[in-house]
Design a protein around this motif. Sequence first.
Motif, PDB file in Angstrom:
ATOM      1  N   ARG A  31       0.854  -1.194   0.000  1.00 47.43           N
ATOM      2  CA  ARG A  31       0.000   0.000   0.000  1.00 47.43           C
ATOM      3  C   ARG A  31       0.884   1.237   0.000  1.00 47.43           C
ATOM      4  O   ARG A  31       2.013   1.206   0.497  1.00 47.43           O
ATOM      5  CB  ARG A  31      -0.969  -0.019   1.169  1.00 47.43           C
ATOM      6  CG  ARG A  31      -0.321   0.078   2.509  1.00 47.43           C
ATOM      7  CD  ARG A  31      -1.355   0.143   3.636  1.00 47.43           C
ATOM      8  NE  ARG A  31      -0.737  -0.381   4.840  1.00 47.43           N
ATOM      9  CZ  ARG A  31      -1.155  -1.416   5.513  1.00 47.43           C
ATOM     10  NH1 ARG A  31      -2.229  -2.042   5.148  1.00 47.43           N
ATOM     11  NH2 ARG A  31      -0.501  -1.826   6.574  1.00 47.43           N
ATOM     12  N   ARG A  32       0.356   2.285  -0.554  1.00 44.21           N
ATOM     13  CA  ARG A  32       1.090   3.549  -0.632  1.00 44.21           C
ATOM     14  C   ARG A  32       0.910   4.318   0.667  1.00 44.21           C
ATOM     15  O   ARG A  32      -0.204   4.476   1.148  1.00 44.21           O
ATOM     16  CB  ARG A  32       0.598   4.371  -1.811  1.00 44.21           C
ATOM     17  CG  ARG A  32       1.452   5.579  -2.028  1.00 44.21           C
ATOM     18  CD  ARG A  32       1.133   6.259  -3.319  1.00 44.21           C
ATOM     19  NE  ARG A  32       2.378   6.813  -3.775  1.00 44.21           N
ATOM     20  CZ  ARG A  32       2.678   7.058  -4.994  1.00 44.21           C
ATOM     21  NH1 ARG A  32       1.818   6.775  -5.932  1.00 44.21           N
ATOM     22  NH2 ARG A  32       3.832   7.573  -5.312  1.00 44.21           N
ATOM     23  N   ARG A  33       2.016   4.763   1.207  1.00 48.80           N
ATOM     24  CA  ARG A  33       1.981   5.581   2.417  1.00 48.80           C
ATOM     25  C   ARG A  33       1.704   7.024   2.053  1.00 48.80           C
ATOM     26  O   ARG A  33       1.827   7.429   0.898  1.00 48.80           O
ATOM     27  CB  ARG A  33       3.319   5.479   3.154  1.00 48.80           C
ATOM     28  CG  ARG A  33       3.628   4.092   3.651  1.00 48.80           C
ATOM     29  CD  ARG A  33       4.876   4.093   4.529  1.00 48.80           C
ATOM     30  NE  ARG A  33       5.975   4.807   3.919  1.00 48.80           N
ATOM     31  CZ  ARG A  33       7.182   4.306   3.657  1.00 48.80           C
ATOM     32  NH1 ARG A  33       7.437   3.063   3.957  1.00 48.80           N
ATOM     33  NH2 ARG A  33       8.116   5.030   3.106  1.00 48.80           N
ATOM     34  N   ASP A  34       1.369   7.817   3.037  1.00 50.10           N
ATOM     35  CA  ASP A  34       1.097   9.238   2.822  1.00 50.10           C
ATOM     36  C   ASP A  34       2.325   9.993   2.321  1.00 50.10           C
ATOM     37  O   ASP A  34       2.201  10.993   1.617  1.00 50.10           O
ATOM     38  CB  ASP A  34       0.597   9.890   4.119  1.00 50.10           C
ATOM     39  CG  ASP A  34      -0.786   9.392   4.509  1.00 50.10           C
ATOM     40  OD1 ASP A  34      -1.543   8.951   3.610  1.00 50.10           O
ATOM     41  OD2 ASP A  34      -1.106   9.449   5.707  1.00 50.10           O
ATOM     42  N   ASP A  35       3.527   9.499   2.654  1.00 49.55           N
ATOM     43  CA  ASP A  35       4.748  10.177   2.220  1.00 49.55           C
ATOM     44  C   ASP A  35       5.170   9.785   0.797  1.00 49.55           C
ATOM     45  O   ASP A  35       6.212  10.202   0.319  1.00 49.55           O
ATOM     46  CB  ASP A  35       5.888   9.913   3.208  1.00 49.55           C
ATOM     47  CG  ASP A  35       6.330   8.451   3.236  1.00 49.55           C
ATOM     48  OD1 ASP A  35       5.781   7.628   2.472  1.00 49.55           O
ATOM     49  OD2 ASP A  35       7.236   8.141   4.026  1.00 49.55           O
ATOM     50  N   GLY A  36       4.334   8.953   0.131  1.00 46.51           N
ATOM     51  CA  GLY A  36       4.629   8.555  -1.245  1.00 46.51           C
ATOM     52  C   GLY A  36       5.374   7.246  -1.370  1.00 46.51           C
ATOM     53  O   GLY A  36       5.477   6.692  -2.452  1.00 46.51           O
ATOM     54  N   ARG A 111      -8.643   4.589   2.886  1.00 48.81           N
ATOM     55  CA  ARG A 111      -7.657   5.541   3.445  1.00 48.81           C
ATOM     56  C   ARG A 111      -8.371   6.762   3.956  1.00 48.81           C
ATOM     57  O   ARG A 111      -9.319   7.212   3.512  1.00 48.81           O
ATOM     58  CB  ARG A 111      -6.661   5.949   2.377  1.00 48.81           C
ATOM     59  CG  ARG A 111      -5.811   4.806   1.859  1.00 48.81           C
ATOM     60  CD  ARG A 111      -4.818   4.274   2.802  1.00 48.81           C
ATOM     61  NE  ARG A 111      -3.634   5.111   2.766  1.00 48.81           N
ATOM     62  CZ  ARG A 111      -2.698   5.047   3.676  1.00 48.81           C
ATOM     63  NH1 ARG A 111      -2.785   4.217   4.655  1.00 48.81           N
ATOM     64  NH2 ARG A 111      -1.666   5.803   3.615  1.00 48.81           N
TER      65      ARG A 111
END
Length: 111
Positions: A31-36, A111
């Motif tokens: 999964r993609r984190r908020d920081d990219g 998310r």
Amino acid sequence: MPTVTASSLLGREVVDRSGERVGAVHDIVVRRRDDGGYEMAGFVVGRSALAGRFGYGATLAPPTPLHGLLAWLRRHERYLPWEDVADIGEEVIRASVASADLTPAWRAEPR
């Protein structure tokens, strides 16, 4: 901790907390984190990955005539969330839960 590549995890056997065989790793969910960046979310495990190799999973719906067949092919598939992985050994991945506690399929997490 040594570096582990995705390709070295694919096909690796998975056992539950009592040592019962769950299946082999057929896919790795990230999964993609908020920081990219990306982080491991879990593994798709089971006896066979034929339907998944066609590209039909939780996010891609098959054409209507194939829906039943592909669902049947994926009937033994289970999702092992990363937080339920107890140990990644050289040949076996050990879950910290019983195989009966694993969900039949993964879903994209909101998310």
